[in-house]
Design a protein around this motif. Structure first.
Motif, mmCIF file in Angstrom:
data_model
loop_
_atom_site.group_PDB
_atom_site.id
_atom_site.type_symbol
_atom_site.label_atom_id
_atom_site.label_comp_id
_atom_site.label_asym_id
_atom_site.label_seq_id
_atom_site.Cartn_x
_atom_site.Cartn_y
_atom_site.Cartn_z
ATOM 1 N N ARG A 46 -8.589 -3.188 9.969
ATOM 2 C CA ARG A 46 -9.424 -2.798 8.794
ATOM 3 C C ARG A 46 -10.462 -1.819 9.328
ATOM 4 O O ARG A 46 -11.162 -1.242 8.418
ATOM 5 N N LYS A 47 -10.957 -1.878 10.665
ATOM 6 C CA LYS A 47 -12.042 -0.929 10.953
ATOM 7 C C LYS A 47 -11.563 0.258 11.168
ATOM 8 O O LYS A 47 -12.563 1.444 11.090
ATOM 9 N N ARG A 48 -10.386 0.550 11.195
ATOM 10 C CA ARG A 48 -9.655 2.072 11.229
ATOM 11 C C ARG A 48 -9.344 2.802 9.927
ATOM 12 O O ARG A 48 -8.687 3.651 9.771
ATOM 13 N N VAL A 49 -9.707 2.117 8.962
ATOM 14 C CA VAL A 49 -9.266 2.645 7.670
ATOM 15 C C VAL A 49 -10.414 3.646 7.137
ATOM 16 O O VAL A 49 -11.306 3.416 7.316
ATOM 17 N N VAL A 50 -9.767 4.772 6.646
ATOM 18 C CA VAL A 50 -10.490 5.948 6.403
ATOM 19 C C VAL A 50 -10.090 6.315 5.065
ATOM 20 O O VAL A 50 -8.694 6.505 4.616
ATOM 21 N N PRO A 51 -11.006 6.111 3.963
ATOM 22 C CA PRO A 51 -10.702 6.593 2.419
ATOM 23 C C PRO A 51 -10.074 7.938 2.343
ATOM 24 O O PRO A 51 -10.338 8.909 3.114
ATOM 25 N N GLY A 52 -8.853 7.885 1.591
ATOM 26 C CA GLY A 52 -8.076 9.137 1.285
ATOM 27 C C GLY A 52 -7.127 9.480 2.259
ATOM 28 O O GLY A 52 -6.446 10.381 2.307
ATOM 29 N N ALA B 279 -3.829 7.841 5.023
ATOM 30 C CA ALA B 279 -2.675 6.665 5.112
ATOM 31 C C ALA B 279 -3.336 5.444 5.817
ATOM 32 O O ALA B 279 -4.531 5.669 6.656
ATOM 33 N N CYS B 280 -2.997 4.479 5.497
ATOM 34 C CA CYS B 280 -3.418 3.066 5.833
ATOM 35 C C CYS B 280 -3.134 3.044 7.390
ATOM 36 O O CYS B 280 -1.841 3.518 7.765
ATOM 37 N N PRO B 281 -3.896 2.641 8.197
ATOM 38 C CA PRO B 281 -3.574 2.293 9.808
ATOM 39 C C PRO B 281 -2.737 1.369 10.120
ATOM 40 O O PRO B 281 -2.453 0.457 9.249
ATOM 41 N N PRO B 282 -1.945 1.464 11.116
ATOM 42 C CA PRO B 282 -0.881 0.199 11.525
ATOM 43 C C PRO B 282 -1.553 -1.093 11.857
ATOM 44 O O PRO B 282 -2.782 -0.979 11.969
ATOM 45 N N GLY B 283 -0.922 -2.105 11.674
ATOM 46 C CA GLY B 283 -1.425 -3.456 12.034
ATOM 47 C C GLY B 283 -1.671 -4.255 10.760
ATOM 48 O O GLY B 283 -1.751 -5.472 10.731
ATOM 49 N N ARG B 284 -1.483 -3.532 9.339
ATOM 50 C CA ARG B 284 -1.441 -4.378 8.252
ATOM 51 C C ARG B 284 -0.100 -5.336 8.100
ATOM 52 O O ARG B 284 0.759 -5.071 8.946
ATOM 53 N N ARG B 285 -0.221 -6.623 7.563
ATOM 54 C CA ARG B 285 0.804 -7.276 7.380
ATOM 55 C C ARG B 285 1.079 -7.657 5.747
ATOM 56 O O ARG B 285 0.395 -8.595 5.386
ATOM 57 N N PRO B 286 1.530 -6.697 5.400
ATOM 58 C CA PRO B 286 1.826 -6.924 3.739
ATOM 59 C C PRO B 286 2.374 -8.160 3.276
ATOM 60 O O PRO B 286 3.514 -8.497 3.928
ATOM 61 N N PHE B 287 2.175 -8.390 2.018
ATOM 62 C CA PHE B 287 2.787 -9.624 1.340
ATOM 63 C C PHE B 287 2.645 -9.352 -0.149
ATOM 64 O O PHE B 287 1.847 -8.651 -0.684
ATOM 65 N N HIS B 288 3.572 -10.141 -0.718
ATOM 66 C CA HIS B 288 3.619 -9.999 -2.207
ATOM 67 C C HIS B 288 3.004 -11.293 -2.847
ATOM 68 O O HIS B 288 3.187 -12.360 -2.154
ATOM 69 N N VAL B 289 2.131 -11.062 -4.131
ATOM 70 C CA VAL B 289 1.699 -12.353 -4.605
ATOM 71 C C VAL B 289 2.979 -12.609 -5.762
ATOM 72 O O VAL B 289 3.467 -12.062 -6.415
ATOM 73 N N LEU B 290 3.062 -13.769 -5.567
ATOM 74 C CA LEU B 290 4.072 -14.490 -6.379
ATOM 75 C C LEU B 290 3.465 -15.542 -7.411
ATOM 76 O O LEU B 290 2.509 -16.281 -6.743
ATOM 77 N N LEU B 291 3.906 -15.984 -8.409
ATOM 78 C CA LEU B 291 3.455 -17.053 -9.282
ATOM 79 C C LEU B 291 4.759 -17.432 -10.106
ATOM 80 O O LEU B 291 5.780 -16.730 -10.416
ATOM 81 N N THR B 292 4.584 -18.727 -10.382
ATOM 82 C CA THR B 292 5.749 -19.291 -11.441
ATOM 83 C C THR B 292 4.898 -19.765 -12.605
ATOM 84 O O THR B 292 3.773 -20.194 -12.767
ATOM 85 N N ALA B 293 5.451 -19.889 -13.888
ATOM 86 C CA ALA B 293 4.840 -20.057 -15.157
ATOM 87 C C ALA B 293 5.989 -20.548 -16.029
ATOM 88 O O ALA B 293 7.049 -20.069 -15.912
ATOM 89 N N ALA C 95 -15.186 -13.728 16.660
ATOM 90 C CA ALA C 95 -16.157 -12.748 15.936
ATOM 91 C C ALA C 95 -15.253 -11.487 15.340
ATOM 92 O O ALA C 95 -15.380 -10.937 14.286
ATOM 93 N N ASP C 96 -14.173 -11.239 16.269
ATOM 94 C CA ASP C 96 -13.397 -10.278 16.099
ATOM 95 C C ASP C 96 -11.895 -10.362 16.180
ATOM 96 O O ASP C 96 -11.299 -9.865 17.240
#
Length: 112
Positions: free
Chosen positions: A58-64, A66-80, A50-51
């Motif tokens: 995500r529970k530590r996100v405060v609007p306005g 900086a983003c809290p540590p723990g994110r795993r950023p990725f880029h969106v790719l597409l082919t066309a 459940a957790d």
């Protein structure tokens, strides 16, 4: 590197490159199979709980702020191809990508 060992370039690259995935354990095989009967690999051992630990940031996100540590950023790719229909699909996809990122500044989607 080469036969005499790693070069200065290799060391500088490693020092500058932050591999987010290295902070997480290797994938874990779930006892639950996918609908087609194939193995179900989980990103973290507690992913089916459940957790899940990889989403607690995500529970530590405060609007306005900086983003809290723990994110795993990725880029969106597409082919066309250069067809009018695929250009239209790409524009719609990019519109929705920008809409999601604007609504969630700490989204793990970090580039298109």
């Amino acid at each position: 590197g080469g036969p005499s060992g790693p070069s200065r370039f290799d060391a500088a690259w490693r020092a500058a490159y932050d591999d987010h995935a290295a902070r997480y354990p290797p994938p874990t095989l779930s006892p639950t199979k996918l609908e087609d009967g194939s193995p179900n690999w989980l990103p973290v051992p507690d992913a089916e709980s459940a957790d899940p630990s990889d989403l607690r940031w995500r529970k530590r996100v405060v609007p306005g702020q900086a983003c809290p540590p723990g994110r795993r950023p990725f880029h969106v790719l597409l082919t066309a191809q250069a067809s009018l229909y695929q250009e239209w699909q790409t524009r719609i996809m990019h519109y929705h990508y920008r809409k999601v990122v604007a609504a969630n500044p700490c989204s793990e989607m970090s580039g298109f």
